[in-house]
Design an enzyme around this catalytic site. Structure first.
Site, PDB file in Angstrom:
ATOM      1  N   CYS A   1      -2.939   8.442   3.594  1.00 32.98           N
ATOM      2  CA  CYS A   1      -2.786   7.849   2.262  1.00 32.98           C
ATOM      3  C   CYS A   1      -4.002   8.142   1.396  1.00 32.98           C
ATOM      4  O   CYS A   1      -3.871   8.363   0.193  1.00 32.98           O
ATOM      5  CB  CYS A   1      -2.587   6.343   2.370  1.00 32.98           C
ATOM      6  SG  CYS A   1      -1.076   5.865   3.236  1.00 32.98           S
TER       7      CYS A   1
ATOM      8  N   GLU B   1       0.881  -1.174   0.000  1.00 34.63           N
ATOM      9  CA  GLU B   1       0.000   0.000   0.000  1.00 34.63           C
ATOM     10  C   GLU B   1       0.915   1.219   0.000  1.00 34.63           C
ATOM     11  O   GLU B   1       1.585   1.502   0.995  1.00 34.63           O
ATOM     12  CB  GLU B   1      -0.917   0.035   1.220  1.00 34.63           C
ATOM     13  CG  GLU B   1      -1.908   1.169   1.124  1.00 34.63           C
ATOM     14  CD  GLU B   1      -2.495   1.575   2.466  1.00 34.63           C
ATOM     15  OE1 GLU B   1      -2.674   2.804   2.675  1.00 34.63           O
ATOM     16  OE2 GLU B   1      -2.746   0.685   3.279  1.00 34.63           O
TER      17      GLU B   1
END
Length: 471
Positions: free
Chosen positions: A274, A240
């Site tokens: 994020c 990720e």
């Protein structure tokens, strides 16, 4: 006589005041190897190994560990605030998220891990078991240090894997808190461990032939280093890696809801998320109203020390991160952008510090790094668009694809547009939220693999087929 191994340490500098908040000795190569051996033994070294432990028992121990962790909310919130600079008023929220995600994974684990039985065939029994992988290495970041770690740790343990956690040097106490919780819960030795390590020893751990899976959350550069360390071993690597998440506000949107949601999505956690909103496209018919309301809302933030309960916008994690955002803003202004927030309204915002005022930029375009490179800070560029087609083209014009949001009252048309977006998660009339029932994944440079949802268990197990012919 051989020299004793060199002792390496790491210091965690608090963004609140620049002081060293915690120092830790780093594991040497011998300690790293010993940790792997202990995990391998705990995984399958005896008849009562973790792999052979019934799911109900694994679940009970993990549930107890989460309860132990949550019983220290107040202390953990203070540690979080000092280590990474999140305002103290918001720190307990991450632990509430840990509870929500863990509870969901507990609730679906039996269904996610059950054998797959194949339809009857005369004279045969056929089924597929979901077997654990073995030793799982989790490399977690500092920005949501418990949530990102728990996304993998809980399903990995429930599936029967053993876990070694390497946490960010910015948030080492998070690893220790998790270890203590699992230890207090009665998890067998070696099933869950943590290591504070140098980059070199982390790479050696990934390359160790007894490691079976690596889950990494961090930068694109970090993801490249993980892939390089795992190269040639043919193990699973979950990545990720971040995003440049866009939002589009259509002309029929509820403007007040869009403003409130997107300003929070851009500036919460000082923009260090994020899936935070980093660029916004607004239909020209409502552009001026949207900008006016967004500016007014952004000016209400209170920039200050993270340990001050009145603070709603804390410092960035370090001065260099704030300087990067300052450079992006300066680049945009040099190319014709307009800044709408007067920094003098935020006295704590000063050059040479991690304290940075929120900023809204207009007259931006995709020649500016603030609209193309991940900022990871409290800045957002807002562009005027004339139609859906232009908005979708601009939203997809990115090296990243983690999340994307559209705000509209036309649900059907919103979904049609969402189908065209190159993204791991599509939001309609919301943003910046992880639903544990939905797969968390990305496309392009946002990475690969999947956590959360039932699908998250599939990346932490391997299928084993049983094909049995009866006499």
């Amino acid at each position: 006589m051989p020299l004793p191994p060199k002792i390496e340490t790491q210091d965690t500098v608090s963004p609140i005041d620049g002081s060293v908040f915690v120092s830790r000795q780093l594991a040497n190569e011998h300690q790293v190897l010993a940790s792997v051996e202990q995990a391998v033994t705990a995984y399958s070294g005896s008849n009562n190994s973790w792999k052979q432990t019934p799911l109900a028992r694994r679940k009970a121990l993990c549930q107890k560990a989460i309860e132990q962790l949550l019983s220290h909310k107040d202390d953990i919130a203070k540690e979080l605030s000092w280590m990474m600079g999140r305002p103290i008023r918001y720190c307990k929220g991450e632990l509430n998220g840990v509870a929500e995600r863990s509870d969901y994974m507990f609730s679906v684990s039996e269904q996610a891990l059950v054998d797959i039985n194949i339809e009857d065939k005369p004279g045969f029994t056929r089924y597929i078991k979901r077997e654990p992988l073995g030793v799982v290495v989790v490399i977690a970041p500092w920005n949501y240090p418990f949530l990102t770690a728990i996304n993998v740790i809980i399903p990995a343990l429930l599936a029967g894997n053993c876990v070694i956690l390497k946490h960010s040097a910015q948030t080492p106490l998070c690893a220790e808190r998790l270890y203590q919780a699992f230890t207090d819960a009665g998890l067998p030795a070696g099933v869950f461990q943590y290591l504070h390590m140098s980059h070199d020893n982390t790479a050696k751990l990934i390359a160790n032939e007894q490691v079976d899976y690596v889950a990494f959350t961090g930068s694109v550069y970090g993801g490249e280093m993980v892939e390089k360390a795992a190269s040639g071993r043919f193990i699973g690597v979950g990545l990720e890696l971040g995003g440049k998440d866009p939002a589009y506000v259509r002309e029929d949107a509820d403007i007040d809801n869009a403003v409130a949601t997107l300003v929070d999505g851009a500036f919460f956690n000082s923009g260090q998320s994020c899936c935070g909103i980093e660029r916004i496209y607004v239909h020209q018919s409502i552009f001026d109203e949207f900008i006016s309301k967004a500016i007014a809302l952004a000016k209400q933030y209170q920039l200050g020390r993270a340990d001050d309960p009145t603070t709603t916008l804390g410092p960035m994690v370090r001065t260099s991160a704030a300087d990067f955002v300052r450079q992006q803003i300066a680049d945009a202004l040099d190319k014709g952008a307009i800044a709408h927030i007067d920094e003098t309204l935020f006295p704590m915002s000063q050059q040479g510090t991690p304290y940075l005022a929120p900023q809204i930029l207009t007259q931006v375009d995709h020649t500016m790094s603030v609209m193309t490179q991940e900022s990871f800070g409290p800045v957002v560029g807002i562009m005027k668009v004339s139609a859906d087609e232009q908005a979708i083209t601009l939203m997809n014009d990115s090296d990243f694809g983690l999340t994307a949001s559209i705000f509209t009252q036309d649900i059907n048309q919103g979904i049609v547009l969402g189908e065209r977006l190159q993204t791991g998660t599509f939001f309609l009339n919301r943003c910046d939220y992880l639903d544990p029932a939905l797969a968390w994944t990305g496309v392009k440079q946002s990475g690969r693999g999947c956590t959360l949802s039932q699908l998250g268990f599939e990346h932490l197990t391997r299928p084993k087929s049983f094909h049995i012919k009866h006499p």
